[in-house]
Design an enzyme around this catalytic site. Structure first.
Site, PDB file in Angstrom:
ATOM      1  N   SER A 136      76.702   5.351 -42.671  1.00  0.00           N
ATOM      2  CA  SER A 136      77.415   6.312 -43.507  1.00  0.00           C
ATOM      3  C   SER A 136      76.771   7.680 -43.315  1.00  0.00           C
ATOM      4  O   SER A 136      75.565   7.823 -43.491  1.00  0.00           O
ATOM      5  CB  SER A 136      77.326   5.878 -44.972  1.00  0.00           C
ATOM      6  OG  SER A 136      77.861   6.872 -45.827  1.00  0.00           O
ATOM      7  N   LYS A 162      81.054   5.768 -40.656  1.00  0.00           N
ATOM      8  CA  LYS A 162      81.738   6.247 -41.869  1.00  0.00           C
ATOM      9  C   LYS A 162      81.283   7.674 -42.145  1.00  0.00           C
ATOM     10  O   LYS A 162      80.098   7.969 -42.074  1.00  0.00           O
ATOM     11  CB  LYS A 162      81.378   5.325 -43.032  1.00  0.00           C
ATOM     12  CG  LYS A 162      81.493   5.908 -44.424  1.00  0.00           C
ATOM     13  CD  LYS A 162      81.330   4.802 -45.467  1.00  0.00           C
ATOM     14  CE  LYS A 162      80.674   5.324 -46.748  1.00  0.00           C
ATOM     15  NZ  LYS A 162      80.464   4.242 -47.736  1.00  0.00           N
ATOM     16  N   LYS A 164      81.626  11.029 -44.851  1.00  0.00           N
ATOM     17  CA  LYS A 164      82.034  11.486 -46.175  1.00  0.00           C
ATOM     18  C   LYS A 164      83.032  12.624 -46.010  1.00  0.00           C
ATOM     19  O   LYS A 164      82.858  13.495 -45.130  1.00  0.00           O
ATOM     20  CB  LYS A 164      80.811  11.992 -46.939  1.00  0.00           C
ATOM     21  CG  LYS A 164      79.788  10.903 -47.233  1.00  0.00           C
ATOM     22  CD  LYS A 164      80.330   9.903 -48.237  1.00  0.00           C
ATOM     23  CE  LYS A 164      79.240   8.935 -48.677  1.00  0.00           C
ATOM     24  NZ  LYS A 164      79.748   7.983 -49.672  1.00  0.00           N
ATOM     25  N   ASP A 239      85.741   1.305 -53.816  1.00  0.00           N
ATOM     26  CA  ASP A 239      84.298   1.215 -54.056  1.00  0.00           C
ATOM     27  C   ASP A 239      84.101   1.395 -55.569  1.00  0.00           C
ATOM     28  O   ASP A 239      84.066   0.407 -56.326  1.00  0.00           O
ATOM     29  CB  ASP A 239      83.592   2.312 -53.225  1.00  0.00           C
ATOM     30  CG  ASP A 239      82.113   2.484 -53.515  1.00  0.00           C
ATOM     31  OD1 ASP A 239      81.583   1.835 -54.432  1.00  0.00           O
ATOM     32  OD2 ASP A 239      81.456   3.309 -52.838  1.00  0.00           O
ATOM     33  N   LYS A 263      79.215  -3.610 -53.763  1.00  0.00           N
ATOM     34  CA  LYS A 263      77.842  -3.151 -53.996  1.00  0.00           C
ATOM     35  C   LYS A 263      77.276  -4.028 -55.099  1.00  0.00           C
ATOM     36  O   LYS A 263      77.881  -4.128 -56.178  1.00  0.00           O
ATOM     37  CB  LYS A 263      77.816  -1.683 -54.427  1.00  0.00           C
ATOM     38  CG  LYS A 263      78.127  -0.706 -53.301  1.00  0.00           C
ATOM     39  CD  LYS A 263      78.055   0.734 -53.762  1.00  0.00           C
ATOM     40  CE  LYS A 263      78.402   1.683 -52.613  1.00  0.00           C
ATOM     41  NZ  LYS A 263      78.621   3.068 -53.086  1.00  0.00           N
TER      42      LYS A 263
HETATM   43  O1  OSB Z   1      79.976   5.865 -51.856  1.00  0.00           O
HETATM   44  O2  OSB Z   1      79.123   4.501 -50.526  1.00  0.00           O
HETATM   45  C1  OSB Z   1      78.996   5.472 -51.264  1.00  0.00           C
HETATM   46  C2  OSB Z   1      75.503   6.992 -50.938  1.00  0.00           C
HETATM   47  C3  OSB Z   1      75.299   7.402 -52.231  1.00  0.00           C
HETATM   48  C4  OSB Z   1      76.288   7.210 -53.166  1.00  0.00           C
HETATM   49  C5  OSB Z   1      77.473   6.603 -52.818  1.00  0.00           C
HETATM   50  C6  OSB Z   1      77.685   6.165 -51.529  1.00  0.00           C
HETATM   51  C7  OSB Z   1      76.695   6.394 -50.564  1.00  0.00           C
HETATM   52  C8  OSB Z   1      76.826   6.051 -49.156  1.00  0.00           C
HETATM   53  C9  OSB Z   1      75.565   5.802 -48.404  1.00  0.00           C
HETATM   54  O3  OSB Z   1      77.870   6.063 -48.567  1.00  0.00           O
HETATM   55  C10 OSB Z   1      75.359   4.399 -48.013  1.00  0.00           C
HETATM   56  C11 OSB Z   1      73.961   4.144 -47.519  1.00  0.00           C
HETATM   57  O4  OSB Z   1      73.657   4.538 -46.389  1.00  0.00           O
HETATM   58  O5  OSB Z   1      73.156   3.551 -48.268  1.00  0.00           O
HETATM   59 MG    MG Z   2      81.678   4.761 -51.248  1.00  0.00          MG
END
Ligand code: OSB
Ligand code: MG
Length: 368
Positions: A136, A162, A164, A239, A263
């Site tokens: 991510s 992925k 953002k 999510d 999660k």
């Molecule tokens: O939405 O998945 C998410 C990090 C912080 C808060 C929310 C998210 C994320 C990530 C990072 O996408 C995932 C990671 O590398 O741990």
């Molecule tokens: Mg997310």
């Protein structure tokens, strides 16, 4: 198994690089680490994924400490437990506060796995010996920087990229990425940055053959997502909106989501995570394991969960070195060529390095 002693520590760990989402930037990860000890002296570890501020959800490190100290620990301490699933039931009368619940439940699972002489993965019923790794990537200063980063990660072998997105950092970014990496599995995570009235913009993303779009609309919504999914080719993956098996069922029945990001903390622990996994498996909904920039302890729990059979898509659980100069476990979680080997030793499968834990600890309290 009877937990007779618990220690909560507040840790601060500096990230190698800032991580920016639509809701804010992380430079230092602050979190609670929970150590539980049973009457036989077996130690189990749990990590709270609540952040220091209520940006991702309503929980924070301090609300988790309060819930653990005043409500959750008293329900578990000195109670005879046969199986960690009981923790989920014991906590049920307490509403929400899933990340707080998960912190203690995870430590109980670790102890249970050790006491039954199994790896956490096996104790959960997992079968994989290695798991596929995605990455991510936060919002960057420029598209050029993002492309350079993605190029590096693709060469390192990550199975899925992925990125953002947020208003103003979306269609052009995804177009450039697709043009630059025609054969790579790419997806976008909006962290609830859009509204249904942005539908025309979101539809433009359909042109880029994304594996999915994660949580485009409000963090508590499943109604508008169903509406959006009807008009979108790209699969939606929820999510933030999914906190339980019941939420998963409703979202799937409504057609709000075609994929679910599980999660452990967000759903209140490994037992609930497994229930969601099993429900999704029975209903043809692929799942993957999300990340919360975890330290090695939370990361090890993610690795174990991902060994369950319906974790079909690569998750966000990358290797420790992507986040930290020095993680708190030995060995660290290592991703090589897009895979993490699942440890076979009992419990979480990694040793917690107490010296490093102490170095990162800014507060601690013991309960017995
Ligand atoms: O939405 O998945 C998410 C990090 C912080 C808060 C929310 C998210 C994320 C990530 C990072 O996408 C995932 C990671 O590398 O741990
Ligand atoms: Mg997310």
């Amino acid at each position: 198994m009877k937990i007779t002693e618990i220690t909560i520590r507040h840790l601060q760990m500096k990230l190698k690089a800032p991580f920016t989402t639509s809701f804010g930037t992380f430079t230092t990860k602050e979190f609670l680490l929970l150590e539980a000890r049973d009457e036989a002296g077996t130690v189990g570890w749990g990590e709270s994924v609540a952040f220091n501020a209520p940006w991702y959800n309503e929980e924070t490190l301090q609300t988790n400490w309060h819930m653990l100290e005043d409500f959750l620990i008293p329900l578990i301490l000195n109670k005879e437990l046969n199986h960690p699933d009981e923790v989920n039931e014991i906590f049920a009368p307490i509403r929400k506060n899933n990340m707080a619940k998960s912190t203690l439940e995870g430590a109980v699972w670790d102890i249970y796995a050790q006491q039954t002489n199994k790896s956490l993965a096996k104790a959960l019923g997992g079968t994989k010996v290695k798991i596929e790794v995605g990455i991510s990537i936060g919002i960057q200063e420029s598209i050029e920087e993002l492309v350079a980063l993605v190029d590096g990660y693709v060469k390192e072998g990550y199975k899925r990229i992925k990125v953002k997105i947020k208003p103003g950092w979306d269609v052009d970014v995804m177009r450039t990425l697709r043009e630059s990496f025609p054969d790579v599995a790419i997806m976008a995570d909006a962290n609830s940055a859009y509204r249904l009235e942005d539908i025309d913009l979101l539809k433009q993303l359909d042109a880029f053959d994304l594996t999915m779009i994660e949580q485009p609309l409000a963090s508590d919504d499943i109604i508008d997502h169903a509406q959006l999914q009807k008009e979108l080719k790209t699969p939606i993956c929820l999510d933030e909106s999914i906190h339980s098996l019941e939420d998963a069922r409703k979202a799937v029945e409504l057609g709000s989501t075609k994929i679910i990001n599980i999660k452990i903390g967000r759903v209140g622990g490994l037992t609930e995570a497994k229930k969601i996994h099993d429900y999704c498996e029975a209903n043809g909904i692929p799942v993957w394991c999300g990340g919360m920039l975890e330290s090695g302890v939370g990361r090890s729990h993610n690795v174990a969960l991902t060994t369950l059979s319906n974790f079909i898509l690569p998750g966000d659980t990358a290797g420790s070195s992507r986040y930290w100069e020095k993680d708190i476990i030995v060995p660290e979680v290592v991703a090589a060529d897009g895979y993490i080997d699942v440890p076979e030793t009992t419990g979480i499968g990694y040793e917690v390095d107490r010296e490093t834990v102490e170095a990162y600890t800014v507060a601690k309290k013991n309960y017995k």
